[in-house]
Design a protein around this motif. Structure first.
Motif, PDB file in Angstrom:
ATOM      1  N   TYR A 118       0.854  -1.183   0.000  1.00  0.00           N
ATOM      2  CA  TYR A 118       0.000   0.000   0.000  1.00  0.00           C
ATOM      3  C   TYR A 118       0.890   1.233   0.000  1.00  0.00           C
ATOM      4  O   TYR A 118       1.937   1.270   0.663  1.00  0.00           O
ATOM      5  CB  TYR A 118      -0.908   0.017   1.228  1.00  0.00           C
ATOM      6  N   ASN A 147       0.279   5.453   0.356  1.00  0.00           N
ATOM      7  CA  ASN A 147      -0.621   6.597   0.562  1.00  0.00           C
ATOM      8  C   ASN A 147      -2.087   6.177   0.578  1.00  0.00           C
ATOM      9  O   ASN A 147      -2.954   6.817  -0.007  1.00  0.00           O
ATOM     10  CB  ASN A 147      -0.380   7.668  -0.509  1.00  0.00           C
ATOM     11  N   GLU A 178      -3.522   3.594  -0.768  1.00  0.00           N
ATOM     12  CA  GLU A 178      -4.016   2.853  -1.923  1.00  0.00           C
ATOM     13  C   GLU A 178      -3.235   1.556  -2.096  1.00  0.00           C
ATOM     14  O   GLU A 178      -2.031   1.509  -1.859  1.00  0.00           O
ATOM     15  CB  GLU A 178      -3.891   3.679  -3.204  1.00  0.00           C
ATOM     16  N   ARG A 179      -3.939   0.531  -2.535  1.00  0.00           N
ATOM     17  CA  ARG A 179      -3.302  -0.748  -2.851  1.00  0.00           C
ATOM     18  C   ARG A 179      -2.390  -0.568  -4.057  1.00  0.00           C
ATOM     19  O   ARG A 179      -2.719   0.133  -5.014  1.00  0.00           O
ATOM     20  CB  ARG A 179      -4.408  -1.768  -3.166  1.00  0.00           C
ATOM     21  N   ASP A 215      -2.568  -4.988  -8.863  1.00  0.00           N
ATOM     22  CA  ASP A 215      -3.730  -5.863  -8.696  1.00  0.00           C
ATOM     23  C   ASP A 215      -3.326  -7.328  -8.607  1.00  0.00           C
ATOM     24  O   ASP A 215      -4.155  -8.222  -8.688  1.00  0.00           O
ATOM     25  CB  ASP A 215      -4.720  -5.662  -9.848  1.00  0.00           C
ATOM     26  N   GLN A 229       1.234   7.217  -7.800  1.00  0.00           N
ATOM     27  CA  GLN A 229       0.701   7.138  -6.435  1.00  0.00           C
ATOM     28  C   GLN A 229       1.493   7.975  -5.432  1.00  0.00           C
ATOM     29  O   GLN A 229       1.099   8.072  -4.269  1.00  0.00           O
ATOM     30  CB  GLN A 229       0.667   5.676  -5.965  1.00  0.00           C
TER      31      GLN A 229
END
Length: 969
Positions: free
Chosen positions: A164, A166, A168-169, A172, A196
């Motif tokens: 992760y 910030n 966010e993942r 995918d 990101q």
């Protein structure tokens, strides 16, 4: 205006791969042409560090060659963490020059362990027990400057991790770093996170779970197979526009805590407490209560860049029903036996507990059935945080299921809304390459089931099953299915990774473990250990991958030499443990192994692997080995015949599998071969067109019949709907391939609880025969990767009216699609550029055949054609072709149940008499035609050894019947 270009550029099988560590990556491309008969004559490759190609790193110049696959980079040494752009231009045999292809690229990662700056870290075990069940959460906050040009994360974890940044993942991909022989090989991954990051404060988060590394594995409840503590090993490289860099690595400055994944196991499932979610990867997160981490030396092997396709959610499916079982349980039906996870959405009070338990089938009473899971719970538990609409799917666990029992969902007693549940299908994200369909809808469903079975069991390793406490890389299952697998999906990276683990796990004496990675005891079984030879050879045939073949050659040789050392006779393998014909129906009571003697099977596979090794030696230019193993093969075959064939030419074992192996591995010849083929056909017919074979015999059964001239019998086996058969499970509602022919019996009861998977791909190996023989899409093995294609459909008389197979090869799309009506036969073919093909048209005469409406002599792209024995054989270049010719042999006529008796007669001792008096009854192999009428007399006729009077009466009766030309629908 003509059209010629190089397209679909790949590096090591992949399009624009991010993060490779191959120092001489191989480049491939396909050629797109609007003209038939296109062959590459020359090529040029340019490589640059700049997308504009202002300066060139490597320029091949014009190379006169047809090669377009696996061309190794031969420029200056590559640098780590660098993107390289390349393009290709081609010239063809029609004096055309293409424009430059679209630009493609590859990007290197790290080449050597001394290049790494990261340290292995794990939570301070004085604060957090290294055996804690909850997932570890690790975090690091850092500052970045303005003008970020690019950012890459390189790293890995033990066991499974999620990244992760910030909040966010990252990416995918699932179940990273994948399952390898961790002590010898550990994959790391590369992620582009440029978008990101931000100038100023940022945060990096890692979640770690047990996974395959230290979780509960195998039916023996093993834990800590590779190690007893989780750890992370990552570094982030941020490059600015001015060329400077910041590097953030895992080191003792990180912090740790336990996370909301409070329990997660591959088999058992996952428990998630949403009340513990904290946003730990946000830069303003308060981690003052978190503990420090410690550096940890981990017992891992060589770090290698990601080799396999990543595992991902590849499809989302919606449930088709929800119902209450007779026992009062609420169950969701996904409509498909799948592998993956359920994602659900819920508004619930804080602390609400929702439990999902997964299973494959219902019992005969309609209740959800968990018995075949053995010790695997397959249970997911979610505790709601009570804020808004929540959604959840397991992070580190996957399930094999069609049905899901739901407990605790709010207002569940008033009925569940299916809109709140979706199934996320998870497997290795392989490129689909194969298609098949035919006129029989049950066979089409079988093909769907084969592909679903492959998807469910190709989750980073080729597992045997995805639901119970096993899910292991059984070598025998993988090798029997390999050809079908490589048709349906691109398996280059998948099997490259797995074969390297096989080689790493191979014993010093050449023995091969039963499963790869080797997490259970046992090794060296015939047809299981032969994965070491069979799979590299099939990869070479499918993709022309000579580098992998060379890499695996020592492993292949070691396995053959292991077999050679077994027992006193170096030409027979008649000692030691073997599985035999696993799960064959002719097994003695209380045994899983069929009636075919295990030493018969072992020696047969010894010969098969030796032949493969001989042929691999020829490909690799190892001429002394080729000669030596050619002689060894001759001696094995001689010993096999002395040991297992009587003086009169009868096999010592009267089983279907014994006859199949003797034929398919070319262990018998001459009159013995003819007798063996005849007896195999009789074994099938006398068993009312049912098989008795297990894992060893089934993949080759229909091939052996077709090869021996009994294609019709093979087709009838395929189309058999009663138990045991491939279509029996389809008729029972299967959506994947079963482990047992009678996993669910006629009365709805189960075969057993102990070993009864309903998603087990081995028997799906019939697909290979469907594609190659029924549809007729095959290759000339002398020129691998379908450089020279062979299209030879084997018509199935009135059984099938059309069949179609298509395959996206390394050169491009290949198709063979045939159809038969009462008066016309059609064949549509696609041949990709830079290949040629031999096309065989059965029951055709040259004067009768047209292509695109034109006589063969006027057809463009056809180089040669010849006619022999009512067969026309053509050689053609690339392009799309449409052949048509008259159905003068009456291949399609109406079929009645009484006609079957005539068919049987045509294959018994009376066949010659019938052929003499009514030659339209007994057709060449694979074809039969019938006149139809209800003949009451037929019911009284024996099916063989008719008297002359009976035959004469039959012929007289038949000759009075008019032809019927109705197409069977």
């Amino acid at each position: 205006m003509t059209h010629l270009k190089a397209a679909s550029l790949t590096t090591e099988y992949r399009t624009n791969p991010l993060g490779i560590d191959c120092k001489k990556p191989r480049l491939s491309w396909k050629i797109i042409s609007d003209e038939r008969g296109t062959l590459q004559q020359s090529y040029q490759i340019q490589v640059s560090e700049h997308p504009t190609f202002d300066t060139l790193l490597w320029n091949t110049g014009i190379i006169h060659s047809q090669e377009s696959l696996h061309l190794p980079y031969e420029g200056p040494d590559l640098k780590e963490r660098t993107r390289y752009f390349y393009r290709v231009k081609v010239w063809d045999n029609k004096s055309r020059e293409s424009a430059w292809s679209e630009t493609a690229w590859w990007e290197t990662a790290l080449f050597a362990e001394y290049d790494w700056k990261a340290q292995w870290i794990t939570p301070d075990e004085e604060v957090i027990d290294r055996l804690s069940e909850p997932a570890f959460c690790l975090r690091k906050e850092f500052q970045l400057q303005n003008d970020i040009a690019s950012a890459r994360i390189y790293g890995t974890g033990l066991g499974l991790y999620e990244l992760y940044v910030n909040g966010e993942r990252v990416g995918d991909e699932l179940f990273a770093p994948g399952w390898t022989s961790y002590h010898k090989r550990l994959q790391y991954q590369t992620y582009d996170i440029t978008s990101q990051l931000q100038a100023g404060p940022n945060a990096f988060g890692i979640m770690l779970a047990d996974g395959w590394y230290k979780g509960n594995m195998t039916w023996e409840n093993k834990r800590h197979i590779y190690g007893d503590r989780r750890a992370a090993f990552f570094e982030l490289h941020v490059r600015y526009n001015d060329g400077t860099e910041d590097i953030i690595v895992t080191d003792p400055s990180w912090k740790a805590a336990l996370g909301p994944v409070v329990y997660s196991e591959i088999y058992q499932g996952e428990k998630y407490d949403a009340r513990l979610e904290e946003g730990f990867s946000l830069p303003d997160f308060d981690d003052s209560s978190w503990s420090l981490v410690q550096e940890q030396q981990m017992p891992v092997g060589q770090l290698i860049a990601q080799e396999n396709w990543p595992t991902k959610v590849t499809e989302v499916i919606k449930p088709i029903a929800v119902f209450t079982t007779p026992s009062g349980e609420t169950v969701i039906d996904m409509g498909q036996n799948m592998v993956g996870r359920i994602r659900f959405f819920v508004k619930a009070d804080k602390g609400t507990k929702i439990i999902l338990k997964h299973a494959e089938v219902l019992d005969k009473d309609g209740n959800i059935y968990f018995g075949n899971l053995r010790k695997a719970d397959q249970q997911v538990e979610y505790i709601a945080k009570g804020i808004g609409l929540e959604n959840y799917a397991p992070h580190f666990s996957f399930q094999g299921f069609r049905y899901v029992r739901v407990e605790g969902y709010p207002n569940q007693e008033n009925g569940l809304s299916l809109e709140h549940f979706v199934g996320e299908v998870i497997h290795t994200d392989m490129e689909p390459t194969g298609e098949f369909e035919c006129s029989n809808p049950l066979v089409n469903k079988l093909q769907e089931n084969i592909k679903w079975g492959q998807r469910g069991n190709f989750l980073d390793v080729p597992t045997d099953c995805p639901q119970r406490d096993e899910r292991l890389g059984w070598t025998g299952d993988a090798q029997v299915f390999i050809q079908t697998a490589l048709f349906n999906y691109h398996g280059g990276p998948f099997f490259t990774k797995w074969l390297r683990d096989l080689k790493a796990e191979q014993h010093p004496d050449g023995g091969v473990p039963f499963v790869i990675p080797a997490v259970v005891g046992g090794a060296n079984a015939a047809a299981w250990g032969d994965a070491a030879t069979i799979i590299p050879w099939e990869i070479y045939k499918a993709y022309g991958d000579k580098r992998l073949l060379a890499e695996q050659y020592d492993s292949m040789k070691a396995w053959v030499e292991y077999m050679r050392r077994q027992g006193e006779n170096e030409y027979l393998w008649i000692v030691g443990f073997n599985f035999g014909d696993w799960l064959a129906l002719d097994a003695p009571s209380g045994s899983y192994s069929g009636a075919t003697p295990k030493d018969f099977i072992a020696t047969a596979f010894y010969a098969h692997s030796t032949r493969i090794l001989r042929d691999a030696a020829k490909v690799l230019g190892k001429w002394e080995d080729a000669k030596s193993y050619g002689l060894l093969l001759e001696n094995i075959i001689e010993a096999f015949n002395h040991e297992f064939v009587s003086k009169s030419g009868r096999l010592v074992s009267p089983t279907q599998t014994a006859h199949v192996l003797a034929l398919i591995f070319d262990l018998v010849d001459g009159d013995v071969k003819k007798r063996t083929a005849h007896e195999l056909n009789e074994l099938i017919i006398n068993n009312n067109y049912h098989l008795t074979t297990g894992f060893v015999g089934t993949p080759y059964l229909c091939f052996a019949l077709s090869k021996a001239g009994h294609h019709e019998t093979a087709v009838k086996l395929l189309l058999q709907e009663g138990y045991p058969s491939w279509l029996y499970s389809v008729k029972k509602g299967a959506t994947t391939i079963w482990e047992h022919w009678d996993g669910i019996k006629e009365d709805g009861s189960f075969w057993s609880d102990d070993m009864n998977s309903f998603n087990h791909y081995a028997y799906g190996a019939i697909g290979d025969w469907m594609y190659r023989k029924v549809a007729g899409l095959d290759m000339d093995e002398e020129l691998p990767a379908y450089k020279r294609i062979r299209i030879q459909p084997a018509f199935a008389g009135i059984h099938l009216t059309y069949a179609k197979a298509a395959f996206e090869s390394m050169y491009g799309r290949i198709q063979s699609a045939w159809s038969i009506t009462a008066d016309k036969i059609e064949l549509k073919v696609e041949i990709p550029a830079n290949t040629t093909a031999e096309i065989v048209l059965p029951f055709a005469q040259t004067a009768n055949v047209s292509e695109g409406g034109n006589p063969l002599a006027q057809a463009n792209g056809i180089y040669t054609y010849k006619e022999k024995d009512d067969t026309v054989t053509l050689t053609v270049g690339s392009g799309s072709y449409h052949f048509q010719y008259d159905n003068k042999n009456g291949l399609m006529v109406e079929f009645t149940k009484n006609s079957r008796l005539i068919d049987v007669l045509a294959h018994q001792s009376s066949a010659a008499i019938l052929d003499k008096h009514a030659p339209w009854i007994a057709k060449p192999p694979g074809i039969f035609a019938m006149r139809t009428k209800t003949l009451q007399e037929l019911a009284e006729f024996p099916e063989a050894n008719l008297t002359k009077n009976q035959v004469d009466a039959l012929i007289e009766e038949l000759n009075t019947i008019e032809w019927k030309a109705e197409l069977v629908k």
